[in-house]
Every structure is written in C-alpha cells, then in structure tokens.
Design a protein around this motif. Structure first.
Motif, PDB file in Angstrom:
ATOM      1  N   GLY A 208     -58.237  -5.973  -8.468  1.00 54.68           N
ATOM      2  CA  GLY A 208     -56.797  -5.570  -8.945  1.00 54.68           C
ATOM      3  C   GLY A 208     -55.957  -4.097  -8.288  1.00 54.68           C
TER       4      GLY A 208
ATOM      5  N   PHE B 147     -54.375 -15.240  -7.414  1.00 53.44           N
ATOM      6  CA  PHE B 147     -55.577 -15.376  -6.330  1.00 53.44           C
ATOM      7  C   PHE B 147     -56.567 -16.067  -7.174  1.00 53.44           C
ATOM      8  N   ARG B 148     -56.652 -16.357  -8.275  1.00 57.89           N
ATOM      9  CA  ARG B 148     -57.639 -17.254  -9.149  1.00 57.89           C
ATOM     10  C   ARG B 148     -57.913 -18.344  -8.150  1.00 57.89           C
TER      11      ARG B 148
ATOM     12  N   PRO C 281     -46.768 -11.151 -14.400  1.00 55.14           N
ATOM     13  CA  PRO C 281     -48.617 -11.462 -13.648  1.00 55.14           C
ATOM     14  C   PRO C 281     -49.727 -12.206 -14.322  1.00 55.14           C
ATOM     15  N   GLY C 282     -48.920 -13.348 -14.790  1.00 55.85           N
ATOM     16  CA  GLY C 282     -49.678 -14.581 -15.157  1.00 55.85           C
ATOM     17  C   GLY C 282     -49.822 -15.248 -13.583  1.00 55.85           C
ATOM     18  N   GLU C 283     -48.611 -15.255 -12.858  1.00 53.78           N
ATOM     19  CA  GLU C 283     -48.606 -15.740 -11.732  1.00 53.78           C
ATOM     20  C   GLU C 283     -49.075 -15.477 -10.351  1.00 53.78           C
ATOM     21  N   ARG C 284     -49.206 -14.066 -10.537  1.00 54.70           N
ATOM     22  CA  ARG C 284     -50.095 -13.208  -9.561  1.00 54.70           C
ATOM     23  C   ARG C 284     -51.688 -14.217  -9.925  1.00 54.70           C
ATOM     24  N   ASP C 285     -51.975 -13.651 -10.874  1.00 57.95           N
ATOM     25  CA  ASP C 285     -53.891 -14.473 -11.761  1.00 57.95           C
ATOM     26  C   ASP C 285     -53.914 -15.333 -11.346  1.00 57.95           C
ATOM     27  N   PHE C 286     -53.027 -15.946 -11.526  1.00 59.21           N
ATOM     28  CA  PHE C 286     -53.387 -17.982 -11.180  1.00 59.21           C
ATOM     29  C   PHE C 286     -53.537 -17.848  -9.854  1.00 59.21           C
TER      30      PHE C 286
ATOM     31  N   ASN D  86     -59.592 -12.901  -7.810  1.00 55.87           N
ATOM     32  CA  ASN D  86     -58.723 -11.866  -8.620  1.00 55.87           C
ATOM     33  C   ASN D  86     -59.572 -11.455  -9.222  1.00 55.87           C
ATOM     34  N   SER D  87     -60.346 -10.292  -8.640  1.00 52.20           N
ATOM     35  CA  SER D  87     -61.070  -9.066  -9.371  1.00 52.20           C
ATOM     36  C   SER D  87     -60.636  -7.970  -8.339  1.00 52.20           C
TER      37      SER D  87
END
Length: 229
Positions: A13, A84-85, A77-82, A10-11
């Motif tokens: 970016g 990759f994290r 954006p929240g879906e993408r962050d979750f 998730n880093s």
C-alpha cells in the motif's frame, strides 16, 4: 491458471507514498530523455502487433519511479488494486516475467502506460522478443541512446541501485522486482530469497558489492556482466 510470483503485491500500500525529491528526480530525468529522443520515436510496426511486449522488460529504478507516478496520477484506486492483485508478478511459460502493462485483449495500443514507458520500449521494442518479420527500423544515434541511458541509470557519475542485503543490490529489473525491492524490509528479504532459491534473477541485473561487479543469474549460473565504478 497462470503461474505467478507468490507474493501479495496488492499489500504494498505504501508504494505510492514516495519522497518528493525522488519523484522530482524521476520526472526531470524522464522528461529530459523524452526531449533527447524527440523525433526518434517512430515505428513502422503493424498497429495490432504486441510481440515485443513479451519477454522480461527491464528498466532502471528511475523509470520505475516515473511509472509509479503515472499510475498514481492517471489510474483510479480500483484500477490500481486490480493491477497489483491480478497482473503484477505473472510468469510466462519460460518463467520470465510478463510485462503487467500489456493489454493482450486490445486490438491496438497494447501498452497501458504508453506515455511513461521505459527507454527500451522507446528505442524500438525489446531484445527479449524481436520481430518475427523484417520491418524498416529508424536508426537511432548510439550517442543519443547512451545519453538517455546515463540520465536514467546514473547520478553524478554513480550508478543508481537499491540495496537488497549486505551483498546484493538491484540495478536493472522488471517492474515486479522493483516493487519488491522498493517497498520495505520484508519484500526485499522475500526478493533476495526468491532469487537465491530459484538461482534465477528473471533477467534482472544485480550488483555484487563484495566483488564490485554486475551479474545476472540464469538457471544457477552467475553470469558476470562488467565491473562497477
């Protein structure tokens, strides 16, 4: 807790900040592949089955770029962050990479990027996880498959790969490894070290620029696949 590659995916970016020519190339090539396969993407699988989604799903850099375009366009954006994290880099019991797009909880439509899925998933699942029971498969002309393959893996008779270091380049790989190879010097160095230390390439195909050959690493064995052009 599932084992995973020890890297903060998730880093990454900047992974959605891509050169426009690269995006256009991926878009044009994948749309041409879809036209080639039109009428051939028919399956007789039970709708609840996701067996062929396990194992290392390999793809070209072109397909990776097309998937990144899909995620950037279709996901919040929240879906993408979750994603990759929590999803990218997960390992299965046999230490192969789990496809991060597999929705294991779904009763059907298990793939979260189905319209943008890689070629291997379009021509009937993956060789990593064959069907447990016989089903009728649609015959695909070998000529059409290789035309599609060449569109994704070659440009003007030269193969498409990402240089990792002075010796190796990445030619075909699971999504997580492309993320590392694509994102910058630090992540590429991490990937080179990871593969070298594990002596395992997660079924990814690498290119040795000194010996002019494609190979994969499996449990410390360097398995030569073919010579490059």
């Amino acid at each position: 807790m599932a084992e995973r590659i020890n890297y903060p995916f998730n880093s990454l970016g900047g992974i959605f900040e891509r050169p426009e020519p690269l995006d256009n190339f991926a878009r044009e090539r994948m749309e041409e592949v879809k036209r080639l396969l039109q009428g051939s993407e028919k399956y007789n699988c039970p709708v609840q089955c996701s067996r062929c989604c396990y194992g290392s799903i390999l793809m070209s850099y072109t397909e990776f770029n097309y998937i990144i375009l899909h995620i950037g366009r279709e996901w919040l954006p929240g879906e993408r962050d979750f994603f990759f994290r929590e999803r990218v880099g997960l390992l299965q019991d046999d230490s192969t990479l789990l496809c991060p797009f597999l929705r294991e909880e779904a009763d059907r439509e298990h793939c979260s990027i189905y319209p943008s899925r890689p070629l291997i998933c379009r021509v009937f699942g993956t060789t990593a996880a064959p069907c447990s029971e016989p089903i009728e498969q649609l015959e695909l002309e070998e000529r059409i498959f290789y035309q599609a393959y060449d569109l994704l893996y070659y440009d003007r008779d030269r193969f498409i790969a990402l240089v990792l270091d002075h010796e190796w380049a990445l030619y075909e790989a699971p999504f997580a490894l492309w993320c590392l190879a694509d994102s910058g010097d630090d992540s590429r160095e991490y990937l080179s070290s990871l593969v070298s230390e594990r002596e395992d390439s997660f079924n990814a195909v690498l290119y040795d620029s000194n010996k002019y050959e494609f190979f994969t690493l499996r449990k410390g064995d360097k398995i030569r696949l073919s010579r490059g052009k």
